[in-house]
Design a protein around this motif. Structure first.
Motif: not given
Length: 139
Positions: A38-46, A70-73, A131-136
């Motif tokens: 989904l293009g999500l990376e970084g500290p929030a993913v941890d 289940e994972v839903e975004y 809350s997990l935004h691609r830009a963030d």
């Protein structure tokens, strides 16, 4: 990931969980792969990965038998759902400073925007929202 079903315009990814101690690692890797796609990376993913481990570990240790994840975004909100065959409701406990364990739901509570549980056919599921935004999420 084993299957994807569509709810609205966004997919819900569903993964069957093994019924052994590998379940948290399998779930964590699957969530990592899903978030990366989904293009999500970084500290929030941890934070999401740690919560995944805790929810699946709780299902394994207290839910009688983990079933699936289940994972839903959608619209910047990621929802994890961990299904198990237990009927006991999860309890948020104050951990003892001397206890080596019993901090899982405290971590989920601290890391997520919200969490809870619901009964379902064959048991229950415990969910957590982030809350997990691609830009963030990009460094």
């Amino acid at each position: 990931m084993s299957k994807t079903r569509s709810e609205g315009t966004l997919p819900v990814v569903s993964l069957p969980l093994p019924v052994d101690v590998t379940a948290p690692a399998v779930a964590r890797q699957a969530v990592r792969t899903t978030l990366a796609s989904l293009g999500l990376e970084g500290p929030a993913v941890d934070d999401v990965l740690l919560a995944t481990s805790e929810l699946v570990t709780n299902a394994f240790e207290h839910g009688e038998k983990p079933d699936r994840l289940e994972v839903e975004y959608a619209e910047g909100r990621l929802t994890l759902r961990v299904f198990d065959s237990g009927s006991d409701r999860p309890k948020l406990k104050e951990p003892s400073p001397m206890a080596a364990r019993s901090r899982g739901l405290q971590l989920v509570h601290a890391l997520s925007e919200d969490w809870g549980h619901e009964p379902c056919a064959g048991g229950k599921f415990v969910w957590a929202v982030f809350s997990l935004h691609r830009a963030d999420a990009r460094a």
